[in-house]
Design a protein around this motif. Structure first.
Motif, PDB file in Angstrom:
ATOM      1  N   HIS A   3       0.846  -1.184   0.000  1.00 40.25           N
ATOM      2  CA  HIS A   3       0.000   0.000   0.000  1.00 40.25           C
ATOM      3  C   HIS A   3       0.882   1.234   0.000  1.00 40.25           C
ATOM      4  CE1 HIS A   3      -3.639  -2.215   1.958  1.00 40.25           C
ATOM      5  NE2 HIS A   3      -3.514  -2.439   0.684  1.00 40.25           N
ATOM      6  N   ALA A  66     -13.316  -2.843  -6.445  1.00 42.34           N
ATOM      7  CA  ALA A  66     -14.078  -3.664  -5.495  1.00 42.34           C
ATOM      8  C   ALA A  66     -15.034  -4.598  -6.217  1.00 42.34           C
ATOM      9  CB  ALA A  66     -14.845  -2.766  -4.525  1.00 42.34           C
ATOM     10  N   HIS A  96      -8.723  -3.311   0.986  1.00 37.35           N
ATOM     11  CA  HIS A  96      -7.796  -4.112   1.793  1.00 37.35           C
ATOM     12  C   HIS A  96      -8.275  -5.552   1.991  1.00 37.35           C
ATOM     13  CE1 HIS A  96      -4.766  -5.002   4.858  1.00 37.35           C
ATOM     14  NE2 HIS A  96      -5.748  -5.528   5.567  1.00 37.35           N
ATOM     15  N   PRO A  97      -9.553  -5.811   2.340  1.00 36.45           N
ATOM     16  CA  PRO A  97      -9.956  -7.203   2.547  1.00 36.45           C
ATOM     17  C   PRO A  97      -9.977  -8.043   1.271  1.00 36.45           C
ATOM     18  CG  PRO A  97     -11.513  -5.657   3.569  1.00 36.45           C
ATOM     19  CD  PRO A  97     -10.640  -4.863   2.660  1.00 36.45           C
ATOM     20  N   LEU A  98      -9.934  -7.394   0.106  1.00 37.94           N
ATOM     21  CA  LEU A  98     -10.050  -8.115  -1.163  1.00 37.94           C
ATOM     22  C   LEU A  98      -8.715  -8.405  -1.828  1.00 37.94           C
ATOM     23  CD1 LEU A  98     -12.989  -6.035  -2.724  1.00 37.94           C
ATOM     24  CD2 LEU A  98     -13.164  -8.193  -1.468  1.00 37.94           C
ATOM     25  N   GLY A 100      -5.630  -9.712  -0.771  1.00 34.37           N
ATOM     26  CA  GLY A 100      -4.799 -10.880  -0.566  1.00 34.37           C
ATOM     27  C   GLY A 100      -3.331 -10.526  -0.743  1.00 34.37           C
TER      28      GLY A 100
END
Length: 285
Positions: A3, A66, A96-98, A100
């Motif tokens: 990031h 997303a 962030h959660p997607l 990996g």
């Protein structure tokens, strides 16, 4: 997952002021999502590519990525380009959660100023959703030609401005907005977009990406009255500062108005969502 901090480029002097964190959060919460059907179309457009780098121009709060990441697991890298640092922060939180072990990079710059840094950043899929009308389109397309791989697909996504879709409540809400604005406030600049006439083909015809196909998705979209009111705060025609200190009073009137049109607490509109898929002509790849 990477990031990197948003890379900074001085904003174009004609660009609007940077969005605040509050406004960026409103965009993330209330702006309509990209439909699953559109995400699958984009995934199909790059079928056969073993690994995909996605470049999203005017990325906002990351809605395109997303939607596409679950439909296209072969994405290895996502580059988000937007002049607003606040919007990019919201995008990182959402994505962030997607992600990996895939790479995510943010570039705080207008799309026409973006420059890929190295072969790993050459995009296979370039997207621009609901933002192309605000850009220097010829400059953006020239930039895309410089940084794109030979097989790159360029996708322009748009469903027109908020309140432009077919419904029984959009017209009365527009009238209420107009009657509630501070009379001393200059009117909002009209948008060149239209829910029915989003013709960017002429821009594409003069670019390297002149092989174009148009795809139209029609579907009902539902809102609660409070979601509509929240979304209105993010629009140029109904941002809070345009009401001369009477924004709370306007929102109370809007809530009462929309409740009269709601069925089981929901408002419905009929949406036309247009996707233009553009490639270099076969002989030019």
């Amino acid at each position: 997952m990477n990031h990197p901090a948003p890379s900074h480029t001085a904003p174009d002097p004609v660009d609007p002021p940077p969005l605040s964190g509050t406004m960026a959060r409103a965009y993330a919460r209330f702006r309509p999502r990209v439909p699953d059907e559109v995400a699958w179309l984009l995934a199909d457009a790059v079928a056969g590519m073993p690994a995909v780098t996605l470049l999203d121009l005017g990325a906002g709060t990351g809605q395109v990525a997303a939607a596409v990441l679950p439909a296209l697991p072969r994405i290895r890298r996502v580059d988000l380009v937007d002049p607003s640092r606040a919007m990019l922060r919201e995008a990182v939180l959402a994505l962030h959660p997607l992600m990996g072990d895939r790479s995510l990079a943010c570039h705080e710059t207008p799309a026409e100023h973006y420059a890929a840094r190295g072969p790993a950043c050459r995009a296979d899929l370039i997207t621009c959703a609901r933002a192309f009308h605000r850009m220097d389109r010829a400059a953006v397309l020239a930039m895309a030609d410089r940084i794109a791989a030979p097989h790159t697909v360029l996708a322009l996504l748009d469903d027109g401005p908020v309140l432009a879709h077919r419904s029984d409540w959009a017209g009365p809400l527009r009238e209420l907005i107009h009657s509630s604005l501070d009379p001393d406030h200059s009117p909002a600049r009209p948008s060149p977009r239209s829910a029915q006439h989003l013709h960017y083909e002429s821009d594409l015809a003069g670019s390297a990406f002149s092989d174009v196909s148009r795809h139209l998705f029609r579907f009902p979209r539902t809102w609660t009255p409070q979601q509509v009111i929240g979304c209105m705060r993010t629009t140029s025609c109904a941002r809070p500062e345009r009401f001369g200190g009477q924004h709370a009073a306007f929102e109370a009137k809007a809530a009462r108005l929309l409740e009269t049109y709601a069925s089981d607490g929901l408002l419905t509109e009929q949406v036309d969502f247009t996707v233009l898929l553009a490639r270099r002509p076969r002989g030019a790849r």
